[in-house]
Each structure stands twice: as structure tokens, then as C-alpha cells.
Design a protein around this motif. Structure first.
Motif, PDB file in Angstrom:
ATOM      1  N   PHE A 175      -6.390  16.971 -70.984  1.00  0.00           N
ATOM      2  CA  PHE A 175      -5.867  16.198 -69.870  1.00  0.00           C
ATOM      3  C   PHE A 175      -4.615  16.803 -69.235  1.00  0.00           C
ATOM      4  O   PHE A 175      -4.419  16.655 -68.033  1.00  0.00           O
ATOM      5  CB  PHE A 175      -5.693  14.741 -70.276  1.00  0.00           C
ATOM      6  N   THR A 176      -3.807  17.557 -69.998  1.00  0.00           N
ATOM      7  CA  THR A 176      -2.698  18.249 -69.314  1.00  0.00           C
ATOM      8  C   THR A 176      -3.260  19.357 -68.430  1.00  0.00           C
ATOM      9  O   THR A 176      -2.746  19.619 -67.341  1.00  0.00           O
ATOM     10  CB  THR A 176      -1.674  18.860 -70.302  1.00  0.00           C
ATOM     11  N   THR A 177      -4.328  20.006 -68.891  1.00  0.00           N
ATOM     12  CA  THR A 177      -4.953  21.062 -68.087  1.00  0.00           C
ATOM     13  C   THR A 177      -5.513  20.486 -66.786  1.00  0.00           C
ATOM     14  O   THR A 177      -5.250  21.005 -65.696  1.00  0.00           O
ATOM     15  CB  THR A 177      -6.086  21.722 -68.899  1.00  0.00           C
ATOM     16  N   LEU A 178      -6.283  19.405 -66.912  1.00  0.00           N
ATOM     17  CA  LEU A 178      -6.949  18.848 -65.726  1.00  0.00           C
ATOM     18  C   LEU A 178      -5.955  18.201 -64.759  1.00  0.00           C
ATOM     19  O   LEU A 178      -6.076  18.372 -63.544  1.00  0.00           O
ATOM     20  CB  LEU A 178      -8.014  17.829 -66.148  1.00  0.00           C
ATOM     21  N   SER A 179      -4.974  17.465 -65.293  1.00  0.00           N
ATOM     22  CA  SER A 179      -4.054  16.813 -64.359  1.00  0.00           C
ATOM     23  C   SER A 179      -3.153  17.840 -63.682  1.00  0.00           C
ATOM     24  O   SER A 179      -2.786  17.677 -62.512  1.00  0.00           O
ATOM     25  CB  SER A 179      -3.249  15.709 -65.052  1.00  0.00           C
ATOM     26  N   GLY A 180      -2.835  18.948 -64.382  1.00  0.00           N
ATOM     27  CA  GLY A 180      -2.081  20.025 -63.743  1.00  0.00           C
ATOM     28  C   GLY A 180      -2.849  20.584 -62.560  1.00  0.00           C
ATOM     29  O   GLY A 180      -2.293  20.814 -61.478  1.00  0.00           O
ATOM     30  N   LEU A 181      -4.145  20.768 -62.766  1.00  0.00           N
ATOM     31  CA  LEU A 181      -5.033  21.264 -61.709  1.00  0.00           C
ATOM     32  C   LEU A 181      -5.107  20.261 -60.556  1.00  0.00           C
ATOM     33  O   LEU A 181      -5.043  20.634 -59.376  1.00  0.00           O
ATOM     34  CB  LEU A 181      -6.427  21.462 -62.317  1.00  0.00           C
ATOM     35  N   GLY A 182      -5.224  18.977 -60.891  1.00  0.00           N
ATOM     36  CA  GLY A 182      -5.331  17.925 -59.874  1.00  0.00           C
ATOM     37  C   GLY A 182      -4.086  17.843 -59.001  1.00  0.00           C
ATOM     38  O   GLY A 182      -4.188  17.810 -57.766  1.00  0.00           O
TER      39      GLY A 182
ATOM     40  N   LEU B  23      -9.041  14.278 -61.219  1.00  0.00           N
ATOM     41  CA  LEU B  23      -8.357  15.146 -62.189  1.00  0.00           C
ATOM     42  C   LEU B  23      -6.970  14.601 -62.536  1.00  0.00           C
ATOM     43  O   LEU B  23      -6.609  14.487 -63.707  1.00  0.00           O
ATOM     44  CB  LEU B  23      -8.223  16.567 -61.617  1.00  0.00           C
ATOM     45  N   ALA B  24      -6.189  14.257 -61.506  1.00  0.00           N
ATOM     46  CA  ALA B  24      -4.809  13.834 -61.739  1.00  0.00           C
ATOM     47  C   ALA B  24      -4.737  12.474 -62.430  1.00  0.00           C
ATOM     48  O   ALA B  24      -4.038  12.302 -63.437  1.00  0.00           O
ATOM     49  CB  ALA B  24      -4.048  13.792 -60.415  1.00  0.00           C
ATOM     50  N   VAL B  25      -5.475  11.494 -61.914  1.00  0.00           N
ATOM     51  CA  VAL B  25      -5.421  10.135 -62.477  1.00  0.00           C
ATOM     52  C   VAL B  25      -6.083  10.100 -63.853  1.00  0.00           C
ATOM     53  O   VAL B  25      -5.591   9.444 -64.771  1.00  0.00           O
ATOM     54  CB  VAL B  25      -6.094   9.120 -61.526  1.00  0.00           C
ATOM     55  N   GLY B  26      -7.197  10.837 -63.972  1.00  0.00           N
ATOM     56  CA  GLY B  26      -7.890  10.897 -65.272  1.00  0.00           C
ATOM     57  C   GLY B  26      -6.938  11.355 -66.365  1.00  0.00           C
ATOM     58  O   GLY B  26      -6.879  10.768 -67.444  1.00  0.00           O
ATOM     59  N   GLY B  27      -6.157  12.383 -66.051  1.00  0.00           N
ATOM     60  CA  GLY B  27      -5.211  12.913 -67.032  1.00  0.00           C
ATOM     61  C   GLY B  27      -4.146  11.906 -67.399  1.00  0.00           C
ATOM     62  O   GLY B  27      -3.846  11.699 -68.575  1.00  0.00           O
ATOM     63  N   LEU B  28      -3.600  11.241 -66.392  1.00  0.00           N
ATOM     64  CA  LEU B  28      -2.537  10.265 -66.655  1.00  0.00           C
ATOM     65  C   LEU B  28      -3.059   9.069 -67.444  1.00  0.00           C
ATOM     66  O   LEU B  28      -2.421   8.595 -68.383  1.00  0.00           O
ATOM     67  CB  LEU B  28      -1.941   9.773 -65.334  1.00  0.00           C
ATOM     68  N   ALA B  29      -4.243   8.587 -67.035  1.00  0.00           N
ATOM     69  CA  ALA B  29      -4.819   7.420 -67.715  1.00  0.00           C
ATOM     70  C   ALA B  29      -5.083   7.746 -69.176  1.00  0.00           C
ATOM     71  O   ALA B  29      -4.784   6.953 -70.075  1.00  0.00           O
ATOM     72  CB  ALA B  29      -6.099   6.986 -67.013  1.00  0.00           C
TER      73      ALA B  29
ATOM     74  N   LEU C 172      11.239  29.815 -69.136  1.00  0.00           N
ATOM     75  CA  LEU C 172       9.912  30.175 -68.633  1.00  0.00           C
ATOM     76  C   LEU C 172       8.882  29.058 -68.805  1.00  0.00           C
ATOM     77  O   LEU C 172       7.824  29.102 -68.176  1.00  0.00           O
ATOM     78  CB  LEU C 172       9.411  31.446 -69.331  1.00  0.00           C
ATOM     79  N   THR C 173       9.167  28.042 -69.629  1.00  0.00           N
ATOM     80  CA  THR C 173       8.172  26.980 -69.841  1.00  0.00           C
ATOM     81  C   THR C 173       7.858  26.224 -68.545  1.00  0.00           C
ATOM     82  O   THR C 173       6.686  26.129 -68.163  1.00  0.00           O
ATOM     83  CB  THR C 173       8.631  26.019 -70.954  1.00  0.00           C
ATOM     84  N   PRO C 174       8.863  25.687 -67.818  1.00  0.00           N
ATOM     85  CA  PRO C 174       8.514  25.010 -66.557  1.00  0.00           C
ATOM     86  C   PRO C 174       7.930  25.978 -65.526  1.00  0.00           C
ATOM     87  O   PRO C 174       7.010  25.601 -64.786  1.00  0.00           O
ATOM     88  CB  PRO C 174       9.851  24.432 -66.073  1.00  0.00           C
ATOM     89  N   LEU C 175       8.440  27.221 -65.488  1.00  0.00           N
ATOM     90  CA  LEU C 175       7.915  28.188 -64.513  1.00  0.00           C
ATOM     91  C   LEU C 175       6.441  28.491 -64.804  1.00  0.00           C
ATOM     92  O   LEU C 175       5.611  28.560 -63.895  1.00  0.00           O
ATOM     93  CB  LEU C 175       8.736  29.483 -64.555  1.00  0.00           C
ATOM     94  N   HIS C 176       6.114  28.641 -66.085  1.00  0.00           N
ATOM     95  CA  HIS C 176       4.731  28.908 -66.501  1.00  0.00           C
ATOM     96  C   HIS C 176       3.818  27.756 -66.085  1.00  0.00           C
ATOM     97  O   HIS C 176       2.781  27.960 -65.440  1.00  0.00           O
ATOM     98  CB  HIS C 176       4.715  29.127 -68.015  1.00  0.00           C
ATOM     99  N   LEU C 177       4.218  26.526 -66.413  1.00  0.00           N
ATOM    100  CA  LEU C 177       3.329  25.380 -66.154  1.00  0.00           C
ATOM    101  C   LEU C 177       3.214  25.086 -64.661  1.00  0.00           C
ATOM    102  O   LEU C 177       2.126  24.759 -64.169  1.00  0.00           O
ATOM    103  CB  LEU C 177       3.817  24.152 -66.931  1.00  0.00           C
ATOM    104  N   VAL C 178       4.316  25.217 -63.911  1.00  0.00           N
ATOM    105  CA  VAL C 178       4.262  24.940 -62.471  1.00  0.00           C
ATOM    106  C   VAL C 178       3.461  26.024 -61.741  1.00  0.00           C
ATOM    107  O   VAL C 178       2.614  25.721 -60.887  1.00  0.00           O
ATOM    108  CB  VAL C 178       5.696  24.821 -61.891  1.00  0.00           C
ATOM    109  N   SER C 179       3.686  27.290 -62.111  1.00  0.00           N
ATOM    110  CA  SER C 179       2.946  28.373 -61.437  1.00  0.00           C
ATOM    111  C   SER C 179       1.453  28.251 -61.711  1.00  0.00           C
ATOM    112  O   SER C 179       0.620  28.500 -60.833  1.00  0.00           O
ATOM    113  CB  SER C 179       3.460  29.737 -61.904  1.00  0.00           C
ATOM    114  N   LEU C 180       1.130  27.834 -62.919  1.00  0.00           N
ATOM    115  CA  LEU C 180      -0.283  27.667 -63.292  1.00  0.00           C
ATOM    116  C   LEU C 180      -0.923  26.549 -62.478  1.00  0.00           C
ATOM    117  O   LEU C 180      -2.051  26.677 -61.979  1.00  0.00           O
ATOM    118  CB  LEU C 180      -0.346  27.333 -64.779  1.00  0.00           C
ATOM    119  N   SER C 181      -0.191  25.455 -62.318  1.00  0.00           N
ATOM    120  CA  SER C 181      -0.704  24.330 -61.546  1.00  0.00           C
ATOM    121  C   SER C 181      -0.927  24.739 -60.088  1.00  0.00           C
ATOM    122  O   SER C 181      -1.957  24.410 -59.480  1.00  0.00           O
ATOM    123  CB  SER C 181       0.281  23.168 -61.640  1.00  0.00           C
TER     124      SER C 181
END
Lengths: 292, 251
Positions: free
Chosen positions: A10-17, A46-52, A139-148
């Protein structure tokens, strides 16, 4: 840390959403009507599914509204606010785009900013934890934001942006692993500093406090499977970044190759996210003899 | 509120003497007992008599083996519970305000009626002091027996944490570490009390007294009055044993 499958998926999918919502907000693609309907449906699923899904692992999901109260200090509370604000603003924007065929530019840009902020606050939940040195780095926030953003561009079908962002995300992924591998030792955490028994000489965990397992060991001291990390890193790099870039840059790439690129990207990022949790060592492991 | 108080009026906490702890786990049991029968959700066990017993504990005793460069090896029993940190990372991460640090005595507590059981505070704690109860679905932690230390219904000698009250070797001490003249503060100053994982910047209130080196237990020059009685009675064997000894020497 324990790599719980639900959290990884769900972190993967909501990041994508939320990444897709960023691009829809800035009008790339500038869709209205049915086109907009399908794009927003996918992004919201994707986004709501992850949060829910993230509320399912709570001990008391019925009290979840209380999580909006501590935004002054808590990144988790801020994430809740950012996510709800992003979904509401983008919801209004989507409604106008789908049913009235008009794109309210201001709302779109605000919504895009809030969607980006949501991913940023999620990343900060992990980054703030000094107790997990691998996550506790710039690099953690940069990694996750760039990936999203790279995933969002891919989903939005923006070839040039995808290529640029995907290469950037790839470099940040490599950097996050490179720096992360050294973080624990650099932070100076050892069994000697954990117990204060360092000065007399060599120290070894002789006996744990209990014969069985416990919450701490199950949740935070994950050791199984790290031996495959190099193979999984290669899989994450190949499927998550290299294959999608190659596929979308092929001349005449259509929806089929685009779809394959998205599937490959998601599979690769799932591997990357599994490693994000499984490789992250919590300092409490020192008390149980982890890392000698 | 999950904002930490800038200062607290008092700093109630524990001083744990690693030199005298014998590793009997009595503090673990008394803690589990008191905190199951009194304030808050009980500390549950899962499969307690089965093959895979797991349960919630607020205090656990580890054991470590130290092999010094010189001198005999030492076994150190190491009780660990919440350190009631001044800069408690578990408090600020809480999204609901369930975790808080008290202004008047510095105790870190969880309001169980507003805890959503997200587990983030347990992740934030470097010491493993917080455990989610599998039955109640809320975070449990040491309360410093807040329902004992101020309890006027208890005799005065019982108004201290259950772990301290029960310890048979006096390895646990309770008091105000913010007052430099308190017994616990003097103990910390005399024995070189230390912080666990100081590099985490949590500024723990609880202190640990290091084990004394074993070779220092007998001051130099002291005469052992029992030693003469333990001298070997016969230096060289007599009679048959003496003949055997000499015969074997010649072989």
C-alpha cells in the motif's frame, strides 16, 4: 524492521496514486470528460486504497479521527491532513474536469502541491526515526518523493518527464542504498553504547529476557532474508527503473508497452520497498545481540 | 499534547545498580502483576502454556557476558524498562496526543482511551520500552507505578514502583533525579551513573550504575583471617602415598 506485506503493497500503490495526482493537477495530460474520469479513477483507487488499508493495522481504527489533532509535532498527523486536503481539493478539480469539461487551474496546482506534500510527510514518518539509522538520512524523503513523481509521470504517459524523473529516482535509489549501508555504523550505535558496559572489554549478549519471542522482536528485529538483498537490489533496479525507461523510449511505444512499463515498475518498486523495511535495522536489536 | 514540556518540576525515575542485580526477574513478575491488576489495560499473554508463549511486559531483564582484557569474566544482569527520557522521541511522534510527558514529575504516560494502536511510538523508542498489547490493541509502557507512588491508601513504604519494592538485592532505587541532593542523585554521582545510548540524544532520566570490577572487591593489603585454615595440611605425602609418589617420580 518487519516487512509487512500490507504496508509494502500500500505504500507503493499510494505513492504511485499521489504521483499521478500531481501530474493530473498540473494538467499533464490536460484531460477532461471520460478521459479525465478514467485517469482520476485510477489515481483515487491507488491513493485512497493505500490510505484505507493503512488504517486496518491500527489497534483501534475507530479512533482514527484523533490522529488529526497533533499536527504541530507528529508527521503521522501531518500526513493525515495532507492526504485529506489533497484528496478533497483534487476531488473538486476532478469533478469540474469530468462533468463540466473545465479545468480549474488554481485548484489543480494547489492539489498537485498537496499531493506532493502527502508523499513528503509519509517519507518524513520514516526519516525522523533516529532509532532506525538507515532511514534517518536526507536521501530518504528525496528517494520516496522522486519515486512517486517518476511513477506518476509514467502513469500519466509523459514520456520526457518519465525518462528524466526515472533516471533521477534511479540515482537517488542507489544513493539511498549506498549511504544507508553505512548509517548504522556511522551513528556509533554498538552493544557497548546500548548497555554502557563497553569499557571493561568485550561484551556479548548471554541470554535474552524471555524464552519465547516478543512484540519488539517480531516488529523490529527482522533478520531472515537479508542474505538475498543483493539479488533483490538487482531485481528492483532492473524491473523498477531500467525496463520502464527502455520500454517508453522505444520508438512508437503505445498503450501496450506503456502498460508493461507500469507493471514492471510496480513489481520492481515492491522489491525495493520490501528491502526498505527488511534492511532497516532498529537499534533495539543491539540489546538482543544483533550486530554482535 | 505530544509537545514535550521544556522542563519538568521534578524528574522521577529509577537508578538501576548493575553491580548488585542478581537476575532473579522478581521485578519483571511484580511489574506484570501490579500492572495487570491495577491501572490500565491488563498485560495479556498469548498461548501462555502452549508451544509459542508471547506476552506483554513493561520490564525485561537481559544478561550480558563481559570478558575484560584482564581479570575474570563477568555476567551482568540488565533490567530494562522505560527510561522516561527528557527528550522522549516516542511522545512527539504520536498522532493522537495519547502519549505525553507530565510537566510536574516527568513521567511519560499513554492515555489508553485515545491510543489508536499505530505502533509508531514503539518504533521511535531506541530502547524497546514500549510494547503493543495484542488483546487491548493499545500501547503499554512503564508508568513508574503512578498508581502506587501517589497512592494514599497504601502504607508509606509501599509508595514506590512495584519493581523497586520487590527487589531482593536492592538493585533498584526510585527518586527525583532532578534534585541533586536526593538519595538517587547522590548515588548516581558517587557511582558514575550512566545513560543508555547517549548518542541517540534522548537524555534518559533513569540511570544505570556500572558493575564494579571484580578484582577490586578485596582492598590491597587486607589480611584474610581464614586463609591459614585453608592451607594444605600435608605438603608432601607420607606412607603408602609417599612411596607411590616417589615410585612414580622415578618412572
Amino acid at each position: 524492521m518487519h516487512p509487512a506485506p500490507s504496508v509494502i503493497v500500500f505504500t507503493t500503490l499510494s505513492g504511485l496514486g499521489f504521483g499521478l495526482l500531481v501530474f493530473l493537477g498540473i494538467g499533464q495530460p490536460a484531460v477532461t470528460g471520460w478521459g479525465a474520469f478514467w485517469f482520476f479513477l485510477i489515481a483515487y483507487a491507488l491513493a485512497v486504497g493505500g490510505l484505507a488499508a493503512s488504517t486496518f493495522h491500527l489497534g483501534h481504527p475507530e479512533r482514527a479521527l484523533l490522529a488529526f489533532t497533533q499536527w504541530r509535532t507528529s508527521w503521522l498527523s501531518r500526513e493525515g491532513w495532507a492526504a485529506v486536503a489533497a484528496l478533497v481539493v483534487m476531488g473538486v478539480y476532478a469533478f469540474a474536469a469530468v462533468f463540466f469539461g473545465t479545468r480549474i487551474m488554481v485548484l489543480g496546482w494547489i492539489g498537485a502541491g498537496l499531493s506532493l506534500a502527502t508523499v513528503g510527510t509519509t517519507a518524513m514518518i520514516y526519516t525522523q526515526l533516529k532509532s532506525v539509522p538507515r532511514w534517518n538520512q536526507v536521501l530518504t524523503p528525496l528517494h520516496l518523493v522522486s519515486l512517486s513523481l517518476a511513477g506518476g509521470a509514467l502513469m500519466a504517459g509523459q514520456i520526457t518527464e518519465t525518462a528524466v524523473l526515472m533516471i533521477l529516482a534511479l540515482m537517488l535509489q542507489l544513493g539511498h542504498w549506498q549511504v544507508g549501508d553505512k548509517r548504522f555504523a556511522e551513528a556509533g550505535h554498538t552493544i557497548a553504547s546500548a548497555t554502557g558496559l563497553g569499557r571493561p572489554g568485550r561484551i556479548r549478549a548471554f541470554e535474552p529476557p524471555h524464552t519465547g519471542s516478543n512484540y519488539l522482536l517480531k516488529e523490529m528485529v527482522h533478520v531472515v532474508g537479508r542474505k538475498h538483498s543483493l539479488k533483490l537490489r538487482a531485481i528492483a533496479l532492473g524491473l523498477g527503473y531500467v525496463v520502464p525507461i527502455t520500454l517508453i523510449l522505444l520508438p512508437g511505444a503505445g498503450h501496450l508497452l506503456g502498460g508493461l512499463a507500469v507493471l514492471s515498475h510496480v513489481a520492481g518498486i515492491l522489491a525495493s520497498r520490501w528491502l526498505f523495511f527488511a534492511e532497516a535495522e532498529h537499534v533495539v536489536g543491539l540489546y538482543y545481540g544483533a550486530r554482535g | 499534547m505530544t509537545a514535550l514540556p521544556k522542563t519538568t518540576d521534578r524528574k522521577l525515575g529509577l537508578v538501576i545498580d548493575l553491580d548488585t542485580c542478581v537476575g532473579c526477574h522478581a521485578c519483571v513478575i511484580s511489574c506484570k502483576g501490579w500492572n495487570t491488576e491495577n491501572y490500565g489495560a491488563p498485560l495479556s499473554d498469548q498461548d501462555p502454556y502452549g508451544a509459542d508463549p508471547v506476552g506483554t511486559f513493561l520490564n525485561r531483564v537481559h544478561s550480558y557476558e563481559i570478558t575484560p582484557e584482564s581479570g575474570p569474566a563477568q555476567l551482568v544482569h540488565f533490567p530494562k524498562s522505560c527510561l522516561h527520557c527528557e527528550d522522549a522521541p516516542c511522545v512527539t511522534v504520536c498522532p493522537t496526543g495519547a502519549s505525553y510527558k507530565r510537566q510536574d514529575d516527568g513521567i511519560v504516560l499513554v492515555n489508553e482511551t485515545s491510543c489508536i494502536g499505530c505502533g509508531l511510538c514503539a518504533w521511535a523508542c531506541p530502547y524497546g520500552a514500549r510494547e503493543m498489547d495484542a488483546v487491548a490493541g493499545v500501547m503499554k509502557k512503564c508508568t513508574l507505578c503512578v498508581d502506587r507512588i501517589y497512592n494514599k491508601n497504601l502504607p508509606e513504604q509501599d509508595r514506590q514502583p512495584a519493581c523497586v519494592r520487590t527487589c531482593p538485592s536492592n538493585a533498584r532505587h526510585f527518586g527525583d533525579l532532578g534534585d541533586p541532593d536526593s538519595d538517587v542523585s547522590r548515588l548516581v554521582a558517587e557511582r558514575g551513573g550512566m545513560d543508555l545510548m547517549p548518542e541517540q540524544g534522548t537524555r534518559p532520566v533513569n540511570k544505570y550504575l556500572p558493575p564494579r570490577p571484580k578484582q577490586d572487591t578485596a582492598p590491597a593489603g587486607e589480611v584474610d583471617i581464614l586463609a591459614p585454615f585453608l592451607e594444605p595440611v600435608a605438603d608432601s605425602p607420607q606412607g603408602f602415598l609417599g612411596w607411590l609418589d616417589r615410585a612414580l617420580e622415578k618412572l
